[in-house]
Scaffold this motif. Structure first.
Motif, PDB file in Angstrom:
ATOM      1  N   ILE A  66       4.703 -18.434  46.381  1.00  0.00           N
ATOM      2  CA  ILE A  66       6.095 -18.901  45.961  1.00  0.00           C
ATOM      3  C   ILE A  66       6.310 -18.342  44.940  1.00  0.00           C
ATOM      4  O   ILE A  66       6.424 -17.955  43.846  1.00  0.00           O
ATOM      5  N   GLU A  67       4.771 -18.426  43.977  1.00  0.00           N
ATOM      6  CA  GLU A  67       4.889 -17.652  42.798  1.00  0.00           C
ATOM      7  C   GLU A  67       5.756 -16.269  42.315  1.00  0.00           C
ATOM      8  O   GLU A  67       5.872 -15.404  41.619  1.00  0.00           O
ATOM      9  N   GLU A  68       4.808 -15.136  43.629  1.00  0.00           N
ATOM     10  CA  GLU A  68       5.486 -14.352  43.912  1.00  0.00           C
ATOM     11  C   GLU A  68       6.227 -13.991  43.676  1.00  0.00           C
ATOM     12  O   GLU A  68       7.324 -13.183  43.603  1.00  0.00           O
ATOM     13  N   THR A  69       7.460 -15.115  45.075  1.00  0.00           N
ATOM     14  CA  THR A  69       8.638 -15.098  45.113  1.00  0.00           C
ATOM     15  C   THR A  69       9.093 -15.261  43.620  1.00  0.00           C
ATOM     16  O   THR A  69      10.303 -14.401  42.887  1.00  0.00           O
ATOM     17  N   THR A  70       8.944 -16.494  43.003  1.00  0.00           N
ATOM     18  CA  THR A  70      10.161 -17.178  41.752  1.00  0.00           C
ATOM     19  C   THR A  70       9.636 -15.519  40.644  1.00  0.00           C
ATOM     20  O   THR A  70      10.572 -15.444  39.484  1.00  0.00           O
ATOM     21  N   GLN A  71       8.166 -15.302  40.523  1.00  0.00           N
ATOM     22  CA  GLN A  71       8.239 -14.457  39.959  1.00  0.00           C
ATOM     23  C   GLN A  71       8.733 -12.582  39.727  1.00  0.00           C
ATOM     24  O   GLN A  71       9.971 -11.908  39.115  1.00  0.00           O
TER      25      GLN A  71
END
Length: 170
Positions: free
Chosen positions: A75-80
């Protein structure tokens, strides 16, 4: 009668958030994906958000990998990705399923309120649900319906006042 305010969703950090936090606002709830042909809609969604957020409009993004696995695992990759590539500042939530036995209860409710063509199931990324200030689903838009085509409906909903009184909060 149920409304979207009866649901709790998971934030990207795993914490629960009640949709009561958005009570009285016009909402556009979208199942998103970072690696889809429709991903550039993030830019248009952000423009709508910038234009109307001060008038009581919120966009709630829910990443989903159910359609050709077009979302990052982390999810961190998504938000970034969303922030860097499209300047997304509207709330994004934890990755969910929108169909099937593990479908998020919010999306089950949304689909019950406004079914799609031939079936209630969501067919692809960027299906959008417009929710009025009372938490009721007023419209469902196909993935290919661009955010700019929804703008007139958002303006109409923003011009309407709530039909019930909010409970007093201290």
């Amino acid at each position: 009668m149920k409304t979207v305010y009866d649901y709790t969703v998971k934030k990207t950090n795993g914490d629960e958030q009640s949709l009561k936090n958005f009570e009285g606002k016009v909402l556009l709830i979208v199942n998103t994906a970072s690696k889809c042909g429709l991903t550039p809609q993030f830019k248009d969604l952000q423009e709508l958000y910038n234009k109307y957020k001060d008038q009581g409009f919120e966009i709630l993004g829910f990443p989903c990998s159910q359609f050709n696995n077009q979302e990052f695992d982390n999810i961190e990759e998504t938000t970034q990705f969303c922030q860097v590539n499209y300047g997304v500042t509207f709330p994004m939530f934890a990755k969910i399923d929108v169909n099937g036995e593990n479908a998020d209860p919010l999306f089950t409710y949304l689909k019950e309120q406004k079914g799609g063509v031939l079936s209630k199931d969501i067919k692809w990324n960027f299906t959008k649900f417009l929710v009025n200030r009372n938490g009721q689903v007023v419209e469902r838009y196909a993935p290919t319906t661009t955010p700019s085509k929804i703008e007139k409906d958002i303006i109409q909903q923003l011009s309407l006042q709530e039909t019930h009184h909010k409970p007093f909060h201290e």
